[in-house]
Design a protein around this motif. Structure first.
Motif, PDB file in Angstrom:
ATOM      1  N   THR A   1       0.201  -1.441  -0.254  1.00  0.00           N
ATOM      2  CA  THR A   1       0.086  -0.033  -0.130  1.00  0.00           C
ATOM      3  C   THR A   1       0.825   1.465  -0.503  1.00  0.00           C
ATOM      4  O   THR A   1       0.228   2.084  -0.052  1.00  0.00           O
ATOM      5  CB  THR A   1      -0.845   0.329   0.858  1.00  0.00           C
ATOM      6  N   ARG A   2       2.154   1.315  -0.267  1.00  0.00           N
ATOM      7  CA  ARG A   2       3.043   2.564   0.253  1.00  0.00           C
ATOM      8  C   ARG A   2       3.166   3.920  -1.089  1.00  0.00           C
ATOM      9  O   ARG A   2       2.571   4.682  -1.021  1.00  0.00           O
ATOM     10  CB  ARG A   2       4.793   1.590   0.073  1.00  0.00           C
ATOM     11  N   GLU A   3       2.355   2.522  -1.876  1.00  0.00           N
ATOM     12  CA  GLU A   3       2.394   4.273  -3.211  1.00  0.00           C
ATOM     13  C   GLU A   3       0.696   4.501  -2.962  1.00  0.00           C
ATOM     14  O   GLU A   3       0.110   6.082  -3.032  1.00  0.00           O
ATOM     15  CB  GLU A   3       1.898   3.211  -4.149  1.00  0.00           C
ATOM     16  N   ARG A   4      -0.207   4.561  -2.099  1.00  0.00           N
ATOM     17  CA  ARG A   4      -1.115   4.745  -2.522  1.00  0.00           C
ATOM     18  C   ARG A   4      -2.142   5.226  -0.839  1.00  0.00           C
ATOM     19  O   ARG A   4      -2.453   6.246  -0.187  1.00  0.00           O
ATOM     20  CB  ARG A   4      -2.235   3.476  -1.788  1.00  0.00           C
ATOM     21  N   LEU A   5      -0.639   5.284   0.250  1.00  0.00           N
ATOM     22  CA  LEU A   5      -0.495   6.224   1.142  1.00  0.00           C
ATOM     23  C   LEU A   5       0.101   7.362   1.851  1.00  0.00           C
ATOM     24  O   LEU A   5       0.954   7.380   1.017  1.00  0.00           O
ATOM     25  CB  LEU A   5       0.387   5.256   2.674  1.00  0.00           C
ATOM     26  N   ASP A   6      -1.015   8.527   2.165  1.00  0.00           N
ATOM     27  CA  ASP A   6      -0.480   9.881   1.595  1.00  0.00           C
ATOM     28  C   ASP A   6       0.923   9.912   3.198  1.00  0.00           C
ATOM     29  O   ASP A   6       1.445   8.909   3.877  1.00  0.00           O
ATOM     30  CB  ASP A   6      -1.387  10.443   3.259  1.00  0.00           C
ATOM     31  N   SER A   7       1.804  11.007   2.854  1.00  0.00           N
ATOM     32  CA  SER A   7       3.434  11.405   3.715  1.00  0.00           C
ATOM     33  C   SER A   7       2.977  10.825   5.468  1.00  0.00           C
ATOM     34  O   SER A   7       3.868  10.166   5.968  1.00  0.00           O
ATOM     35  CB  SER A   7       3.591  12.500   3.473  1.00  0.00           C
ATOM     36  N   TYR A   8       1.508  11.295   5.937  1.00  0.00           N
ATOM     37  CA  TYR A   8       1.686  10.855   7.166  1.00  0.00           C
ATOM     38  C   TYR A   8       0.716   9.920   7.728  1.00  0.00           C
ATOM     39  O   TYR A   8       1.512   9.474   9.222  1.00  0.00           O
ATOM     40  CB  TYR A   8       0.061  12.095   7.941  1.00  0.00           C
ATOM     41  N   THR A   9      -0.074   9.569   6.670  1.00  0.00           N
ATOM     42  CA  THR A   9      -0.174   7.777   7.098  1.00  0.00           C
ATOM     43  C   THR A   9       1.019   6.553   7.065  1.00  0.00           C
ATOM     44  O   THR A   9       1.350   6.037   7.901  1.00  0.00           O
ATOM     45  CB  THR A   9      -0.965   7.522   6.054  1.00  0.00           C
ATOM     46  N   LEU A  10       1.754   7.195   6.128  1.00  0.00           N
ATOM     47  CA  LEU A  10       3.083   6.422   6.014  1.00  0.00           C
ATOM     48  C   LEU A  10       3.974   6.866   7.303  1.00  0.00           C
ATOM     49  O   LEU A  10       4.487   5.626   7.820  1.00  0.00           O
ATOM     50  CB  LEU A  10       4.123   6.789   4.631  1.00  0.00           C
ATOM     51  N   GLU A  11       3.799   7.736   7.456  1.00  0.00           N
ATOM     52  CA  GLU A  11       4.636   8.176   8.668  1.00  0.00           C
ATOM     53  C   GLU A  11       4.429   7.447   9.842  1.00  0.00           C
ATOM     54  O   GLU A  11       5.252   6.578  10.866  1.00  0.00           O
ATOM     55  CB  GLU A  11       5.136   9.574   9.165  1.00  0.00           C
TER      56      GLU A  11
END
Length: 210
Positions: A145-155
């Motif tokens: 899901t990395r490509e579909r996540l915004d930067s905050y969710t990814l962090e």
């Protein structure tokens, strides 16, 4: 007392009373300090638990000496019975999956000084295994899901991953210490995780880092 939640509270109450008899106010304070590190503690669940332990003959109510009564607080002191001590030891020997979960692991860990070394090791290894499974799942999900996540969710995902990785490293250290202590039994009480207050503090500090 049944259910994982009831079992966790039962262990916390019996373990606390094993240290010393306590009246309700003192017991509430001690449980809040202990359980509050690991999960939300509802005072509404304490007194039903105490009633159940009383009915099962695991604890008794006693009147303390007059000079120990504090103000107008309850004079009732809860004390562990012989059956309660046996039940506590039974709970402390449980090293299966229920002892590895987030809710119960910390409580078992807090009473490791009353737990046999072999059981401590099984619980630590089981907890590590559970977290390694969790790590694998999080890494797989993150890769998908990395490509579909915004930067905050990814962090946030990365933060969670790092927290679990840190706990696995901590468990590795404890497991190594426990294994070394099997060759020097007298050293067991000096190893990390061997004392309740120190154990609880270690978990609290580890959680605060995350």
């Amino acid at each position: 007392m049944t259910g994982s939640r009831g079992g966790v509270l039962e262990l916390a109450v019996l373990g606390s009373l094993h240290e010393t008899p306590l009246h309700g106010y003192e017991l509430r304070k001690r449980l809040n300090t202990l359980l509050g590190m690991f999960r939300a503690f509802s005072y509404g669940s304490l007194y039903p638990c105490l009633r159940g332990l009383l009915n099962d003959g695991l604890i008794v109510e006693e009147e303390p000496p007059q000079d120990t009564v504090i103000g107008r607080r309850s004079k009732i002191v809860y004390k562990l019975t012989a059956e309660g001590k046996e039940r506590l030891q039974e709970l402390l020997t449980q090293a299966g999956p229920s002892a590895w979960e987030d809710e119960s692991f910390g409580i078992h860990f807090a009473f490791f000084r009353h737990t046999e070394a072999e059981v401590r090791l099984r619980i630590l290894e089981g907890r590590r295994s559970r977290l390694e499974e969790r790590l694998e799942g999080v890494r797989t999900a993150l890769a998908r899901t990395r490509e579909r996540l915004d930067s905050y969710t990814l962090e946030l995902q990365r933060h969670g991953l790092e927290s679990v990785e840190r706990e696995v490293r901590w468990l590795n250290e404890l497991i190594d210490s426990e294994r070394r202590s099997t060759t020097t039994p007298r050293q067991a009480d000096k190893e990390p995780g061997a004392t309740g207050p120190d154990a609880a503090q270690a978990v609290q500090e580890r959680n605060s880092e995350g």
